[in-house]
Design a protein around this motif. Sequence first.
Motif, PDB file in Angstrom:
ATOM      1  N   ILE A   1      50.006  19.700  58.964  1.00 51.46           N
ATOM      2  CA  ILE A   1      49.754  18.800  60.084  1.00 51.46           C
ATOM      3  C   ILE A   1      48.506  17.979  59.766  1.00 51.46           C
ATOM      4  N   PHE A   2      48.532  16.686  60.057  1.00 52.29           N
ATOM      5  CA  PHE A   2      47.349  15.839  60.002  1.00 52.29           C
ATOM      6  C   PHE A   2      47.538  14.737  61.040  1.00 52.29           C
ATOM      7  N   PRO A   3      46.490  14.115  61.520  1.00 54.65           N
ATOM      8  CA  PRO A   3      46.647  13.062  62.532  1.00 54.65           C
ATOM      9  C   PRO A   3      47.627  11.999  62.056  1.00 54.65           C
ATOM     10  N   ASN A   4      48.672  11.811  62.818  1.00 55.50           N
ATOM     11  CA  ASN A   4      49.762  10.943  62.376  1.00 55.50           C
ATOM     12  C   ASN A   4      50.156  10.021  63.521  1.00 55.50           C
ATOM     13  N   THR A   5      49.841   8.751  63.387  1.00 53.88           N
ATOM     14  CA  THR A   5      50.208   7.761  64.406  1.00 53.88           C
ATOM     15  C   THR A   5      51.238   6.762  63.885  1.00 53.88           C
ATOM     16  N   SER A   6      51.836   7.069  62.748  1.00 51.13           N
ATOM     17  CA  SER A   6      52.704   6.086  62.101  1.00 51.13           C
ATOM     18  C   SER A   6      54.181   6.311  62.363  1.00 51.13           C
ATOM     19  N   GLY A   7      54.567   7.458  62.909  1.00 51.16           N
ATOM     20  CA  GLY A   7      55.989   7.773  62.992  1.00 51.16           C
ATOM     21  C   GLY A   7      56.567   8.039  61.624  1.00 51.16           C
ATOM     22  N   GLY A   8      55.735   8.510  60.705  1.00 51.29           N
ATOM     23  CA  GLY A   8      56.145   8.666  59.321  1.00 51.29           C
ATOM     24  C   GLY A   8      56.875   9.943  58.986  1.00 51.29           C
ATOM     25  N   GLY A   9      57.211  10.749  59.966  1.00 50.20           N
ATOM     26  CA  GLY A   9      58.039  11.908  59.703  1.00 50.20           C
ATOM     27  C   GLY A   9      57.308  13.211  59.527  1.00 50.20           C
ATOM     28  N   PHE A  10      56.071  13.296  60.021  1.00 52.58           N
ATOM     29  CA  PHE A  10      55.274  14.513  59.880  1.00 52.58           C
ATOM     30  C   PHE A  10      54.952  15.058  61.271  1.00 52.58           C
ATOM     31  N   THR A  11      55.072  16.350  61.422  1.00 52.43           N
ATOM     32  CA  THR A  11      54.913  16.938  62.738  1.00 52.43           C
ATOM     33  C   THR A  11      53.464  16.944  63.205  1.00 52.43           C
ATOM     34  N   ASN A  12      53.280  16.645  64.477  1.00 56.22           N
ATOM     35  CA  ASN A  12      51.997  16.817  65.142  1.00 56.22           C
ATOM     36  C   ASN A  12      51.940  18.130  65.917  1.00 56.22           C
ATOM     37  N   TYR A  13      53.072  18.773  66.070  1.00 58.68           N
ATOM     38  CA  TYR A  13      53.160  19.959  66.911  1.00 58.68           C
ATOM     39  C   TYR A  13      53.314  21.266  66.118  1.00 58.68           C
ATOM     40  N   GLY A  14      53.547  21.158  64.818  1.00 59.96           N
ATOM     41  CA  GLY A  14      53.698  22.352  64.002  1.00 59.96           C
ATOM     42  C   GLY A  14      55.127  22.740  63.729  1.00 59.96           C
ATOM     43  N   PHE A  15      56.096  21.971  64.278  1.00 59.79           N
ATOM     44  CA  PHE A  15      57.506  22.332  64.147  1.00 59.79           C
ATOM     45  C   PHE A  15      58.349  21.069  63.967  1.00 59.79           C
ATOM     46  N   TYR A  16      59.557  21.280  63.442  1.00 61.16           N
ATOM     47  CA  TYR A  16      60.555  20.219  63.340  1.00 61.16           C
ATOM     48  C   TYR A  16      61.863  20.696  63.971  1.00 61.16           C
ATOM     49  N   LEU A  17      62.659  19.741  64.418  1.00 61.68           N
ATOM     50  CA  LEU A  17      64.026  20.025  64.823  1.00 61.68           C
ATOM     51  C   LEU A  17      64.832  20.468  63.607  1.00 61.68           C
ATOM     52  N   LYS A  18      65.700  21.454  63.808  1.00 66.03           N
ATOM     53  CA  LYS A  18      66.634  21.874  62.765  1.00 66.03           C
ATOM     54  C   LYS A  18      68.078  21.793  63.255  1.00 66.03           C
ATOM     55  N   LYS A  19      68.307  22.287  64.456  1.00 67.13           N
ATOM     56  CA  LYS A  19      69.644  22.252  65.047  1.00 67.13           C
ATOM     57  C   LYS A  19      70.105  20.800  65.160  1.00 67.13           C
ATOM     58  N   THR A  20      71.273  20.521  64.717  1.00 67.45           N
ATOM     59  CA  THR A  20      71.946  19.202  64.671  1.00 67.45           C
ATOM     60  C   THR A  20      71.594  18.379  63.440  1.00 67.45           C
ATOM     61  N   LEU A  21      70.638  18.789  62.604  1.00 62.66           N
ATOM     62  CA  LEU A  21      70.387  18.028  61.379  1.00 62.66           C
ATOM     63  C   LEU A  21      71.495  18.279  60.375  1.00 62.66           C
ATOM     64  N   TYR A  22      71.931  17.223  59.721  1.00 62.77           N
ATOM     65  CA  TYR A  22      72.996  17.324  58.722  1.00 62.77           C
ATOM     66  C   TYR A  22      72.504  18.136  57.532  1.00 62.77           C
ATOM     67  N   ALA A  23      73.253  19.171  57.142  1.00 60.12           N
ATOM     68  CA  ALA A  23      72.775  20.097  56.110  1.00 60.12           C
ATOM     69  C   ALA A  23      73.791  20.354  55.012  1.00 60.12           C
ATOM     70  N   VAL A  24      74.839  19.551  54.939  1.00 57.82           N
ATOM     71  CA  VAL A  24      75.860  19.771  53.916  1.00 57.82           C
ATOM     72  C   VAL A  24      75.338  19.387  52.537  1.00 57.82           C
ATOM     73  N   LYS A  25      74.649  18.253  52.480  1.00 58.98           N
ATOM     74  CA  LYS A  25      74.110  17.793  51.207  1.00 58.98           C
ATOM     75  C   LYS A  25      73.012  16.769  51.472  1.00 58.98           C
ATOM     76  N   GLN A  26      72.173  16.593  50.482  1.00 60.75           N
ATOM     77  CA  GLN A  26      71.142  15.559  50.562  1.00 60.75           C
ATOM     78  C   GLN A  26      71.794  14.190  50.378  1.00 60.75           C
ATOM     79  N   LEU A  27      71.488  13.264  51.249  1.00 54.48           N
ATOM     80  CA  LEU A  27      72.083  11.934  51.187  1.00 54.48           C
ATOM     81  C   LEU A  27      71.036  10.900  50.793  1.00 54.48           C
ATOM     82  N   GLU A  28      71.497   9.833  50.201  1.00 51.29           N
ATOM     83  CA  GLU A  28      70.622   8.712  49.906  1.00 51.29           C
ATOM     84  C   GLU A  28      70.327   7.911  51.169  1.00 51.29           C
ATOM     85  N   ASP A  29      71.317   7.822  52.038  1.00 47.68           N
ATOM     86  CA  ASP A  29      71.183   7.007  53.241  1.00 47.68           C
ATOM     87  C   ASP A  29      71.886   7.729  54.377  1.00 47.68           C
ATOM     88  N   TYR A  30      71.119   8.189  55.373  1.00 40.35           N
ATOM     89  CA  TYR A  30      71.711   8.953  56.462  1.00 40.35           C
ATOM     90  C   TYR A  30      72.419   8.082  57.485  1.00 40.35           C
TER      91      TYR A  30
END
Length: 617
Positions: free
Chosen positions: A429-458
């Motif tokens: 965690i670090f101060p993040n005001t950019s919406g750059g994909g880093f948690t401010n709360y210590g956690f990330y969503l996992k449920k509903t994230l696509y997990a079949v394979k890594q994609l180039e473009d989601y």
Amino acid sequence: MKNKYLTLLFGLLLAASSCNDWLNVDSKTILTDEDISQYPELLETQFLSSYDDLRGCIQAIGDGAFSYRQHHLSSFTDDAANNTPWDAGVMSINISPGRVFASIFSQSKGEILTPVWPYKEINKVNKFILQNKDSENSEVQSLVGEAYFIRAYMYFEMVKRYGGVPLYSGSLDHINSINDRATEEASWDYICNCLDSAIVLLPETQKVATEDRDRANRYTALALKSRAMLYAGTIAKYGKVINNGLQGVRADAARDYLIKAADAASQIIQENKYSLSSEFGDLFNGKDEDNNEIIFRFSNVAKTGRQVFHDYWNMPYRVKKAGYTAFMSPVLDIVEQFEKLDGTIQPLDYSAKFSDPADFFAGRDKRLDATIIYPGGEFMGERYSIYRETRVKTASGTKVYAYSNQEDWTNADKVPGHESYMMSGYDGIFPNTSGGGFTNYGFYLKKTLYAVKQLEDYLSAENEQDAVIIRYGEVILNYAEAAIELATSYGETKYLAEAQTAFDQLRDIHGGLPSKTMTIDVVRHERRIDLLYEGFRYWDLKRWRIGTEMHNKQFDALHPILNIDETQSPTAIYYTIERVSAPDYLITRTKWFQERDYYCPVPTDQSPGITQNDGWN
């Protein structure tokens, strides 16, 4: 042959005209009896577009469509918060005076999104029913059953927002203004009647087995009835009638609605067509989309040409490897609501020291790991490094190292003397005001994230993840809630034993948890955990009339700390955790929910003279 039907349908559509601009409805019956007799499949081809219309009405996650405009509906509840500082766009509606998720559809007027009633789509379904309800063809009757289901679902999405709404069963071709609201109670009764008609006409299984989860069958209609009648019953019990009955349901009606919810759920359970998944997370991540727990879903691009757009804005940077993501973060408060495996609810151990930060979350409900990426947790084969700072203890004192912003993280300075460690975690965690994909709360969503394979473009057609709309687990939870409400308040105990058995099975199979005697609080807690981040909590807070308890409340973050103790031999390296207030630059750090927010403001642009909901004039 199918192309032939589609070509004919296209030609017929071109012949249709519209008599009202804002409703934009077809003024002609597109198919004649002769057309249907000669090409019966053509009727089905025409009808299936109504499922696409339905997708635009259902907002389990997001406003405007199923998942939309970056922001997760859970960010407006006590389960999560928006992870960005922006007050523009959708997030601005959570700031005073607030009007959270008011619309069904939205039409863009520059930067403004104007709510639009979905009566164009309802009109199409109404005319289909009128044209075909007397058919002697069993397959046409089945389609009519699907139409009743879709109409009921569209009305359900309106009534849970607005209370009483204008009710129409006939053609709206000559209607110029939608402004004659029925009472909320009459609106719930209308939904129930539509679903009862669907239940009578629908088959137990769709004729094409592979379409059984993509289209309504009898159990789909029963499941929606269990949901809708539960909403009506609890609104009657916990709400109050205001605005001449346009908002609220008589308390005397609660028992009957709850019985209807319980009966519908019980029928599904007794028929034993559906079962619970032992791999809970795979229901939502694209790995097990034909699982027998799924009753109704929306298919994604490769199957329909329509993007579900379920996870694009909410995945971590580590997955997407680009900015503008992780817009929603689970909050510490909900993480601590996951039970220990002995069935108790306990906070994290803030006195512990672990070499692996994942150990702070060990021994809890299996659904935690399926729902949330926590420090040291895994997703798609990678472990997440989440900690706020590094504290190096030496004989002369303790030095603290941390990144101050995203630029520091990009430079990736290491801890002096311990160059294998970053100062803050790779994933925050670090101060993040950019919406750059880093948690401010210590956690990330996992449920509903696509997990079949890594994609180039989601956003590409490679992402084949479906969206689960109705599943058997929800049916069990609907049943449990209706049963305990009936037993507690009305002395109606006949549902308790069956509901308790199913409830305990859900806890065991999904969570690995022991049985627990149902109470209203126990059932609500289980519902919250099992349906977490599927879009239910916001509406549950409304129908239980407890949303205002969240008003002006702030939610906390977790700060794991990497500790390096050079005073020990060998050097000790371990993690500790701290509860902290979320950064004050985050928009939904403080929640907004007033009494008037139990109902959304009624769209007025196309409805001159319509009665507005209380508090929104």
